[in-house]
Scaffold this motif. Structure first.
Motif, PDB file in Angstrom:
ATOM      1  N   THR A  65       4.320  -0.351   8.906  1.00  0.00           N
ATOM      2  CA  THR A  65       3.191  -1.179   8.441  1.00  0.00           C
ATOM      3  C   THR A  65       3.718  -1.855   7.172  1.00  0.00           C
ATOM      4  N   VAL A  69       4.181  -5.750   6.847  1.00  0.00           N
ATOM      5  CA  VAL A  69       3.478  -6.569   5.885  1.00  0.00           C
ATOM      6  C   VAL A  69       4.435  -7.418   4.944  1.00  0.00           C
ATOM      7  N   LEU A  78       1.139  -6.030  13.089  1.00  0.00           N
ATOM      8  CA  LEU A  78       0.252  -5.234  12.611  1.00  0.00           C
ATOM      9  C   LEU A  78      -0.897  -4.821  13.462  1.00  0.00           C
ATOM     10  N   SER A  82      -2.094  -1.140  15.006  1.00  0.00           N
ATOM     11  CA  SER A  82      -3.259  -0.757  14.983  1.00  0.00           C
ATOM     12  C   SER A  82      -3.464  -0.096  16.388  1.00  0.00           C
ATOM     13  N   ALA A 141      -4.339  -1.387   6.647  1.00  0.00           N
ATOM     14  CA  ALA A 141      -3.922  -2.506   7.587  1.00  0.00           C
ATOM     15  C   ALA A 141      -3.788  -2.302   8.819  1.00  0.00           C
ATOM     16  N   SER A 142      -3.192  -0.928   9.196  1.00  0.00           N
ATOM     17  CA  SER A 142      -3.049  -0.748  10.625  1.00  0.00           C
ATOM     18  C   SER A 142      -2.869   0.731  10.962  1.00  0.00           C
ATOM     19  N   CYS A 408      -4.334  -6.848   5.955  1.00  0.00           N
ATOM     20  CA  CYS A 408      -4.086  -7.033   7.347  1.00  0.00           C
ATOM     21  C   CYS A 408      -3.438  -7.893   7.910  1.00  0.00           C
TER      22      CYS A 408
END
Length: 424
Positions: A65, A69, A78, A82, A141-142, A408
């Motif tokens: 992640t 990012v 991302l 998830s 974020a995920s 995210c």
């Protein structure tokens, strides 16, 4: 004649013994000479049996992640992560071990004697915090299955006013305080007990909790991540770490053109706009206001502590012993009809009502202290929020708010500066 007298005297002494033996049997013993076969006892495997592997996968997910990012800057990547996190940490591992819930295990090790915490659980608690300290809330974020599920259903999110957002966000601090109070007083692990998504992961729970999860997901279609923003207690710790993050998601990677597209694309109110000229004030005025709030903070904290102490009686009802004591008293006084499983179990046991009431009284005394700490904590949070609102940092470009930004990547596709290098 002498033999009859002897038999009568012997019967006189044996009668109490025989009567006592019959009284000891409170109900007829079951007949075990039937064809019924007692099934083998099934002991489910420990939820943490794969704990170390889970910790390794968590680290790899956090690392992937972070790369998405900062290097790939890919919202699509991302999103795929998830789905993986939801599938593995959510449905496959049924939400356990979870960094959000591990908060209680750590608190139990701190407050309760003879309670420890495993390396796997501790790693789940610490790793997302360390990543937040260096890279911001990449866990949110995920990687978090709770956040991932809400992120996937947020298909028509609207932006609520920042004031309402901040007000509802105070619910997280109340929840965190109650969770700590519950663990410290032995009342239970509320974060796990009232996790609204566990019933969905495990395809089974009480009707109320499944409905709570469904309502939150339905709400999340329009108000993105309501649990993360208004309830998640672990998110508070992540936000605190993220404020000091050495590196954090930025928009854009090169000079900002102030088009506001990123601000409008973020449903979390997590992008701060450039400071309007009319809000830039004389620094001395701001310092004077902050000094006033700092001096007022002890009073706010004290008021909170007194209010929390005075709430000890209703707060103590979160403890099952106090609830049972009040239930037994109500049944004995005829204030309620019928009984509950807990009251029947108590009456079948050897504990007396006086002993139960004495135990409940001791627990209420603990809640006097715990309630004062809870109120003082909330007073401190209110003081810090007021101090934060009284300062107006000068910003010249749109900037992600380190504490509330989930990293995210929703803003990436909307940034024209972000898109130029990809077209080139």
């Amino acid at each position: 004649m002498r033999q009859l007298k002897f038999i009568a005297i012997a019967a006189l002494f044996l009668l109490p013994v025989l009567a006592g033996g019959a009284a000891e049997m409170r109900f007829p013993p079951p007949d075990f000479q039937t064809a019924y076969k007692i099934p083998d006892l099934y002991v489910p495997p420990s939820a943490s049996s794969n704990g170390m592997w889970d910790a390794i996968i968590l680290f790899l997910a956090l690392a992937a992640t972070t790369w998405m990012v900062f290097k790939a800057r890919s919202r699509k990547g991302l999103f795929i992560l998830s789905i993986f996190s939801l599938a593995y940490f959510g449905f496959y591992r049924t939400g356990c071990i979870c960094p959000v819930g591990s908060t209680q295990n750590v608190m139990a090790a701190v407050f309760l004697p003879d309670v420890g915490v495993s390396v796997a659980v501790l790693s789940f608690f610490v790793m997302p915090l360390l990543f937040s300290l260096f890279f911001g809330r990449v866990f949110c974020a995920s990687v978090c299955p709770l956040g991932a599920m809400q992120e996937l259903v947020a298909i028509a999110p609207i932006r609520i006013s920042p004031a309402l957002d901040r007000t509802l966000g105070l619910g997280r601090y109340v929840y965190l305080g109650l969770a700590v109070l519950g663990v410290a007083t032995g009342s239970g692990f509320f974060i796990c007990r009232y996790d609204p998504f566990v019933g969905i992961y495990r395809l089974g729970h009480s009707y109320g909790m499944i409905m709570a999860g469904a309502v939150i997901l339905l709400l999340g279609v329009f108000v993105a991540r309501p649990y993360c923003r208004f309830l998640c207690p672990y998110g508070i710790l992540l936000g605190w770490m993220s404020r000091f993050a050495k590196w954090h998601l930025d928009i854009p990677p090169s000079p900002c053109v102030n088009c506001r597209l990123c601000e409008n694309s973020c449903p979390y109110n997590a992008i701060d706009m450039p400071t309007p000229a009319h809000l830039v004030e004389n620094p001395e005025i701001g310092k004077k206001r902050i000094r006033g709030l700092v001096f007022a903070s002890p009073v706010i904290i004290l008021i909170g502590a007194v209010a929390g102490w005075s709430m000890y009686e209703p707060l103590s009802r979160i403890h099952p012993t106090v609830t049972l004591s009040e239930r037994i008293a109500a049944e004995d006084a005829g204030l309620v009809t019928g009984d509950t499983l807990e009251s029947r179990t108590f009456r079948a046991g050897g504990q007396t009502t006086a002993q139960l009431n004495a135990e409940a009284m001791g627990i209420r005394d603990k809640f006097k202290t715990g309630g004062a700490w809870l109120g003082g904590f909330l007073g401190l949070i209110i003081s810090l929020k007021l101090i934060g609102l009284s300062t107006v940092p000068k910003r010249e470009i749109y900037t992600p708010h380190k504490e509330t930004c989930f990293s995210c990547g929703r803003c990436y596709p909307y940034c024209p500066v972000e898109a130029v290098p990809k077209r080139a």
